[in-house]
Design a protein around this motif. Structure first.
Motif, short mmCIF file in Angstrom:
data_model
loop_
_atom_site.label_atom_id
_atom_site.label_comp_id
_atom_site.label_asym_id
_atom_site.label_seq_id
_atom_site.Cartn_x
_atom_site.Cartn_y
_atom_site.Cartn_z
N GLN A 45 0.83 -1.21 0.00
CA GLN A 45 0.00 0.00 0.00
C GLN A 45 0.87 1.26 0.00
N GLU A 46 1.90 1.25 0.82
CA GLU A 46 2.83 2.38 0.89
C GLU A 46 3.54 2.59 -0.45
N LEU A 47 3.93 1.50 -1.08
CA LEU A 47 4.58 1.57 -2.39
C LEU A 47 3.62 2.13 -3.44
N ALA A 48 2.39 1.65 -3.46
CA ALA A 48 1.40 2.14 -4.43
C ALA A 48 1.15 3.63 -4.24
N GLU A 49 1.06 4.10 -3.00
CA GLU A 49 0.83 5.52 -2.73
C GLU A 49 2.02 6.36 -3.17
N ALA A 50 3.23 5.89 -2.94
CA ALA A 50 4.42 6.63 -3.34
C ALA A 50 4.53 6.68 -4.87
N CYS A 51 4.22 5.58 -5.53
CA CYS A 51 4.25 5.56 -7.00
C CYS A 51 3.20 6.51 -7.57
N LEU A 81 -10.65 9.61 -18.49
CA LEU A 81 -10.82 9.33 -17.07
C LEU A 81 -10.51 7.86 -16.78
N ALA A 82 -11.09 6.96 -17.56
CA ALA A 82 -10.85 5.53 -17.37
C ALA A 82 -9.38 5.18 -17.59
N ASP A 83 -8.78 5.77 -18.61
CA ASP A 83 -7.38 5.51 -18.93
C ASP A 83 -6.47 5.99 -17.80
N SER A 84 -6.79 7.11 -17.20
CA SER A 84 -5.99 7.61 -16.08
C SER A 84 -6.06 6.65 -14.89
N ALA A 85 -7.27 6.17 -14.56
CA ALA A 85 -7.41 5.22 -13.46
C ALA A 85 -6.62 3.94 -13.76
N PHE A 86 -6.70 3.48 -14.99
CA PHE A 86 -5.93 2.32 -15.44
C PHE A 86 -4.43 2.56 -15.22
N ALA A 87 -3.94 3.73 -15.59
CA ALA A 87 -2.52 4.05 -15.45
C ALA A 87 -2.06 3.97 -13.99
N TYR A 88 -2.86 4.52 -13.08
CA TYR A 88 -2.47 4.50 -11.67
C TYR A 88 -2.55 3.10 -11.09
N ALA A 89 -3.50 2.30 -11.56
CA ALA A 89 -3.62 0.93 -11.07
C ALA A 89 -2.44 0.07 -11.52
N CYS A 90 -1.96 0.27 -12.74
CA CYS A 90 -0.89 -0.61 -13.25
C CYS A 90 0.52 -0.08 -12.98
N VAL A 112 -5.80 4.95 -4.13
CA VAL A 112 -4.92 4.04 -4.87
C VAL A 112 -4.49 2.93 -3.93
N GLY A 113 -4.27 1.77 -4.51
CA GLY A 113 -3.78 0.63 -3.74
C GLY A 113 -3.07 -0.30 -4.70
N GLY A 121 12.61 1.00 -16.49
CA GLY A 121 12.59 2.12 -15.56
C GLY A 121 11.61 1.94 -14.42
N THR A 122 11.80 2.79 -13.43
CA THR A 122 10.94 2.81 -12.26
C THR A 122 10.43 4.22 -12.02
N LEU A 123 9.41 4.36 -11.21
CA LEU A 123 8.89 5.68 -10.87
C LEU A 123 9.66 6.29 -9.71
#
Length: 147
Positions: A10-16, A67-76, A37-38, A142-144
């Motif tokens: 969860q912490e990693l997902a929030e930081a990303c 909007l859907a594409d943005s949510a997809f981006a944060y999920a993946c 986000v999670g 690469g990484t975020l």
């Protein structure tokens, strides 16, 4: 943030998400909010503005897709491995109007190697489903966050 193998998911997902949000001018300019986000999931929302409507007086599909594409981006992108869209499709089920508050809920369905599949439901403020989106992700170099 120091990333280790012991960093809670969860912490990693929030930081990303914070790192991604810092450069996500498109979502911010459209008035999209990152609500939650999670690991493998994200919820984002947006109010449809008058300038987002089409000639039929309904929300332009491109804004719903964005909007859907943005949510997809944060999920993946929540595991600190850069991911991009490989393929996306959307099915519009009901119209949205100016003033509607749309919420996109993205959920990871499967990940295998460098590929992932995510489903995103877009609903209005009453819970009525406006669209269903499926995104296929592909990890890239690469990484975020710093390693």
């Amino acid at each position: 943030m120091d990333i280790t193998d012991d960093t809670p998911p969860q912490e990693l997902a929030e930081a990303c998400a914070a790192a991604l949000w810092a450069d996500d001018r498109a979502s911010r300019e459209m008035g999209i909010a990152l609500d939650r986000v999670g690991p493998g999931e994200a919820v984002m929302s947006m109010t449809v503005r008058e300038e987002m409507t089409n000639g039929h007086g309904t929300a332009h599909g491109g804004f719903i897709f964005a909007l859907a594409d943005s949510a997809f981006a944060y999920a993946c992108n929540g595991s600190n491995q850069r991911s991009v869209a490989q393929h996306c499709s959307i099915t519009y089920l009901a119209p949205a109007a100016a003033g509607d508050r749309l919420t996109a809920t993205a959920v990871e369905r499967a990940v295998a190697g460098r590929s992932g599949i995510y489903d995103v439901t877009v609903a209005d403020q009453t819970g009525r489903v406006v669209a269903e989106f499926r995104g296929h992700s592909r990890t890239i170099k690469g990484t975020l966050l710093g390693a």
